[in-house]
Design a protein around this motif. Structure first.
Motif, PDB file in Angstrom:
ATOM      1  N   LEU A 295      27.818  65.556 -29.807  1.00 59.87           N
ATOM      2  CA  LEU A 295      27.116  65.260 -31.126  1.00 59.87           C
ATOM      3  C   LEU A 295      25.928  66.355 -31.275  1.00 59.87           C
ATOM      4  O   LEU A 295      25.366  66.292 -32.386  1.00 59.87           O
ATOM      5  CB  LEU A 295      26.550  64.124 -31.512  1.00 59.87           C
ATOM      6  N   ALA A 296      25.492  67.286 -30.283  1.00 57.86           N
ATOM      7  CA  ALA A 296      24.530  68.146 -30.247  1.00 57.86           C
ATOM      8  C   ALA A 296      24.708  69.221 -31.628  1.00 57.86           C
ATOM      9  O   ALA A 296      23.800  69.701 -31.923  1.00 57.86           O
ATOM     10  CB  ALA A 296      24.517  68.930 -28.829  1.00 57.86           C
ATOM     11  N   SER A 297      26.042  69.528 -31.958  1.00 57.70           N
ATOM     12  CA  SER A 297      25.966  70.585 -32.682  1.00 57.70           C
ATOM     13  C   SER A 297      25.910  69.942 -34.526  1.00 57.70           C
ATOM     14  O   SER A 297      26.078  70.567 -35.259  1.00 57.70           O
ATOM     15  CB  SER A 297      27.653  70.953 -32.766  1.00 57.70           C
ATOM     16  N   PHE A 298      25.875  68.719 -34.327  1.00 59.99           N
ATOM     17  CA  PHE A 298      25.774  67.967 -35.761  1.00 59.99           C
ATOM     18  C   PHE A 298      24.469  68.509 -36.336  1.00 59.99           C
ATOM     19  O   PHE A 298      23.350  68.812 -35.943  1.00 59.99           O
ATOM     20  CB  PHE A 298      25.544  66.628 -35.669  1.00 59.99           C
ATOM     21  N   GLU A 299      24.435  68.845 -37.699  1.00 61.38           N
ATOM     22  CA  GLU A 299      23.106  68.967 -38.636  1.00 61.38           C
ATOM     23  C   GLU A 299      22.174  67.814 -38.347  1.00 61.38           C
ATOM     24  O   GLU A 299      22.675  66.766 -38.459  1.00 61.38           O
ATOM     25  CB  GLU A 299      23.462  69.376 -40.054  1.00 61.38           C
TER      26      GLU A 299
ATOM     27  N   SER B  36      16.767  57.106 -27.721  1.00 63.61           N
ATOM     28  CA  SER B  36      15.592  57.858 -27.479  1.00 63.61           C
ATOM     29  C   SER B  36      16.037  58.966 -26.609  1.00 63.61           C
ATOM     30  O   SER B  36      15.674  60.292 -26.789  1.00 63.61           O
ATOM     31  CB  SER B  36      14.340  57.173 -26.958  1.00 63.61           C
ATOM     32  N   LYS B  37      16.824  58.842 -25.622  1.00 69.00           N
ATOM     33  CA  LYS B  37      17.050  59.889 -24.648  1.00 69.00           C
ATOM     34  C   LYS B  37      18.118  60.783 -25.328  1.00 69.00           C
ATOM     35  O   LYS B  37      18.058  62.075 -25.410  1.00 69.00           O
ATOM     36  CB  LYS B  37      18.013  59.370 -23.532  1.00 69.00           C
ATOM     37  N   PHE B  38      19.154  60.472 -26.289  1.00 64.09           N
ATOM     38  CA  PHE B  38      19.860  61.131 -26.993  1.00 64.09           C
ATOM     39  C   PHE B  38      19.191  61.879 -27.938  1.00 64.09           C
ATOM     40  O   PHE B  38      19.411  63.289 -28.265  1.00 64.09           O
ATOM     41  CB  PHE B  38      20.981  60.347 -27.858  1.00 64.09           C
ATOM     42  N   LEU B  39      18.109  61.605 -28.647  1.00 61.70           N
ATOM     43  CA  LEU B  39      17.257  62.320 -29.565  1.00 61.70           C
ATOM     44  C   LEU B  39      16.526  63.503 -28.905  1.00 61.70           C
ATOM     45  O   LEU B  39      16.378  64.606 -29.356  1.00 61.70           O
ATOM     46  CB  LEU B  39      16.416  61.325 -30.221  1.00 61.70           C
ATOM     47  N   PHE B  40      16.081  62.995 -27.717  1.00 62.33           N
ATOM     48  CA  PHE B  40      15.466  64.344 -26.913  1.00 62.33           C
ATOM     49  C   PHE B  40      16.267  65.150 -26.496  1.00 62.33           C
ATOM     50  O   PHE B  40      16.137  66.538 -26.459  1.00 62.33           O
ATOM     51  CB  PHE B  40      14.890  63.547 -25.640  1.00 62.33           C
ATOM     52  N   CYS B  41      17.422  64.752 -26.080  1.00 62.85           N
ATOM     53  CA  CYS B  41      18.723  65.852 -25.768  1.00 62.85           C
ATOM     54  C   CYS B  41      19.086  66.620 -27.032  1.00 62.85           C
ATOM     55  O   CYS B  41      19.219  67.999 -26.700  1.00 62.85           O
ATOM     56  CB  CYS B  41      19.709  64.970 -25.068  1.00 62.85           C
ATOM     57  N   TYR B  42      19.096  66.152 -28.282  1.00 65.39           N
ATOM     58  CA  TYR B  42      19.447  66.592 -29.300  1.00 65.39           C
ATOM     59  C   TYR B  42      18.179  67.801 -29.889  1.00 65.39           C
ATOM     60  O   TYR B  42      18.604  69.048 -29.924  1.00 65.39           O
ATOM     61  CB  TYR B  42      19.691  65.785 -30.349  1.00 65.39           C
ATOM     62  N   GLN B  43      17.226  67.441 -29.434  1.00 67.57           N
ATOM     63  CA  GLN B  43      15.925  68.180 -29.824  1.00 67.57           C
ATOM     64  C   GLN B  43      15.895  69.437 -28.909  1.00 67.57           C
ATOM     65  O   GLN B  43      15.617  70.539 -29.506  1.00 67.57           O
ATOM     66  CB  GLN B  43      14.654  67.366 -29.825  1.00 67.57           C
ATOM     67  N   LYS B  44      16.274  69.361 -27.730  1.00 70.88           N
ATOM     68  CA  LYS B  44      16.306  70.458 -26.834  1.00 70.88           C
ATOM     69  C   LYS B  44      17.260  71.345 -27.069  1.00 70.88           C
ATOM     70  O   LYS B  44      16.966  72.677 -26.782  1.00 70.88           O
ATOM     71  CB  LYS B  44      16.081  70.059 -25.240  1.00 70.88           C
ATOM     72  N   SER B  45      18.521  70.799 -27.581  1.00 73.52           N
ATOM     73  CA  SER B  45      19.446  71.758 -27.618  1.00 73.52           C
ATOM     74  C   SER B  45      19.911  72.669 -28.904  1.00 73.52           C
ATOM     75  O   SER B  45      20.687  73.092 -29.246  1.00 73.52           O
ATOM     76  CB  SER B  45      21.014  70.840 -27.490  1.00 73.52           C
ATOM     77  N   ARG B  46      18.792  72.072 -30.048  1.00 72.14           N
ATOM     78  CA  ARG B  46      19.022  72.684 -31.241  1.00 72.14           C
ATOM     79  C   ARG B  46      18.046  73.820 -31.700  1.00 72.14           C
ATOM     80  O   ARG B  46      18.073  74.172 -32.841  1.00 72.14           O
ATOM     81  CB  ARG B  46      18.779  71.488 -32.292  1.00 72.14           C
TER      82      ARG B  46
END
Length: 537
Positions: free
Chosen positions: A197-201, A223-233
């Motif tokens: 899901l990291a590629s989602f807008e 919260s772990k997912f959001l932190f992961c998403y923030q780092k990958s975007r």
């Protein structure tokens, strides 16, 4: 069928299509309305669309459907486009008895639960190009509902308390699992979808997380997912800002105890270089401030904003402190309050030597917490010493204002003694320290006399008409004197009195030690007497 090209359709400025007005109108209610508003007798008409979902490629699919009399293959690849285009073109009602595209696509979407995970992800990515119709038509909600169901079923939403925090190494699917291998498998099963899901807008992530919260997905996992998403975007600045704002907004919906405090401070450091909205920054600072007792000194030593003369961002720390006691100091447990006070005392000691730190900011740091948060003000005193040494140009009034942050009653005897002899401090402050110490000493002597009324205490000289009595009276009433105008002789006299007070304290301590030894000796002799044989007693 005779086909004429009497209608021009400009799709989002990408391409102009020449179509048969009669054919298109037989399927599209939107085109019918637009044609009906045109002047009669016009041979050639032109329709301009600025927000057609999917652009020219999507409109071409619609024309194929219309020219083939409603015959088109619908699958997971094109159903999103056809559904949104049919909704936009108002093909919900059958015109002239023709096939209804909206109904066909809606029926096809009922099979979304049978799609593979990859098909579901591809459909969601495609929907990002079909906004805002994809959102308003409800197709995104259909996909997200299916996606969340699969995530929830693979990593059950009731983790054990021991692994539910955001900093834990994994989220357990079963409280019975205790082996390292099981925990590793559990962590993988809980987070396997993060990368997909990291590629989602950001707007799609916002919708996803809100729905997950409503379906009680574990907040620590989110919260772990959001932190992961923030780092990958992170790529360009604008995308960084939008991503960061979305992540902060979603984290603010979660239980603060499930959010990694360390990662929040990492985000704060990143935002120092970004121009995120004030609204998002306030939310981030609020989340950090509510857990300020978990911070370290290194966390707080953030550089000041660009263009500022002072070294550290004192204003930021003051805002964090305000968030920490936002509900009132009485609502914060005393243990947490004192932990933050100890941290702030260290911070004040670090910023005190800054020559650009204004007295008002220095005093604001001291007064940011109530007096009850500190058992001792010695650390504040030593920081004040450093501040006055660096800011030697302050006026007497400014120095007195800085010293107003001290609680003289919570200063040790050594600190009071040092203050009274320190010429950097205003004379009023020195006099106040002497008065406070004298009151403490008098209280100590009274307690000692009460504890040993049968002993002849040398300290009782203070309570009689002894030679030292006049000195005591001077100290007790020194507060009524105008010490700002006293001469050097009076200062020396006060210092001499201070030394005599210290000698008295030593005498009291010596007396207390002797009394303790006597009591111990009496108890020991009494016990020995009881242990003697009756013939010798």
């Amino acid at each position: 069928m005779d086909v004429s090209c009497d209608l021009q359709v400009d799709v989002n400025g990408e391409q102009v299509f020449m179509v048969d007005k009669k054919v298109i109108c037989s399927y599209s209610g939107r085109i019918n309305k637009l044609i009906g508003k045109s002047k009669r007798g016009t041979r050639y008409l032109k329709v301009i669309f600025h927000d057609f979902p999917g652009g020219a490629e999507s409109f071409e699919l619609i024309t194929r459907f219309c020219y083939s009399k409603g015959k088109i293959e619908i699958n997971s690849v094109n159903v999103s486009t056809l559904y949104c285009a049919a909704s936009y073109m108002e093909m919900k009602k059958s015109v002239s008895g023709n096939q209804n595209l909206f109904e066909l696509t809606e029926k096809s979407l009922e099979d979304v639960r049978y799609w593979t995970w990859s098909e579901l992800l591809d459909a969601l990515r495609l929907c990002q190009n079909l906004m805002p119709v994809a959102s308003s038509s409800g197709v995104i909600d259909k996909y997200l509902d299916s996606l969340i169901g699969r995530v929830a079923s693979s990593c059950e939403t009731s983790p054990c308390p021991s692994t539910s925090s955001a900093d834990s190494s994994g989220f357990r699917l079963s409280c019975d699992t205790k082996s390292t291998e099981s925990l590793r498998n559990s962590a993988f099963r809980a987070t396997w979808w993060f990368e997909d899901l990291a590629s989602f807008e950001p707007f799609l992530i916002e919708t996803l997380v809100k729905q997950m919260v409503s379906k009680n997905i574990d907040h620590g996992l989110l919260s772990k997912f959001l932190f992961c998403y923030q780092k990958s975007r992170f790529s360009v600045a604008d995308e960084k800002c939008k991503t960061m704002e979305t992540v902060i907004e979603m984290l603010h919906l979660l239980d603060s105890s499930c959010i990694s405090f360390k990662t929040l401070f990492g985000m704060l450091r990143i935002t120092l270089t970004l121009k995120i909205s004030k609204f998002s920054r306030n939310k981030l600072e609020s989340m950090i401030g509510s857990q300020l007792d978990q911070a370290t000194l290194d966390n707080l030593l953030l550089p000041s904003p660009v263009g500022s003369s002072y070294l550290y961002d004192v204003n930021l720390v003051l805002r964090l402190l305000k968030s920490f006691i936002s509900k009132g100091a009485c609502c914060v447990p005393l243990t947490r309050l004192r932990k933050v006070a100890s941290l702030i005392d260290l911070y004040i000691a670090e910023v005190a030597p800054d020559p650009c730190l204004k007295p008002s900011k220095f005093l604001a740091l001291i007064r940011s917490l109530p007096e009850s948060a500190r058992d001792s003000y010695d650390a504040i005193y030593h920081a004040t010493v450093m501040y006055l040494e660096v800011h030697s140009g302050l006026s007497e009034e400014e120095k007195m204002n800085v010293c107003s942050g001290l609680s003289y009653e919570k200063l040790s005897s050594e600190a009071c003694s040092h203050l009274a002899r320190n010429k950097k401090f205003p004379s009023k402050s020195a006099g106040q320290a002497l008065i406070t110490q004298q009151v403490k000493l008098k209280s100590l002597l009274q307690e000692t006399n009460q504890a040993s009324p049968y002993l002849d205490s040398p300290c009782s000289l203070l309570e009689t008409g002894s030679p030292g009595h006049e000195d005591q009276q001077i100290v007790l009433y020194a507060g009524k004197l105008d010490l700002s105008t006293e001469n050097e002789k009076l200062k020396e006299h006060l210092q001499g009195m201070q030394w005599r007070v210290l000698e008295l304290e030593k005498a009291c301590r010596k007396m207390q030690n002797q009394m303790a030894k006597m009591l111990k000796s009496r108890i020991s002799s009494h016990n020995n007497a009881r242990s003697l044989p009756r013939l010798c007693s």
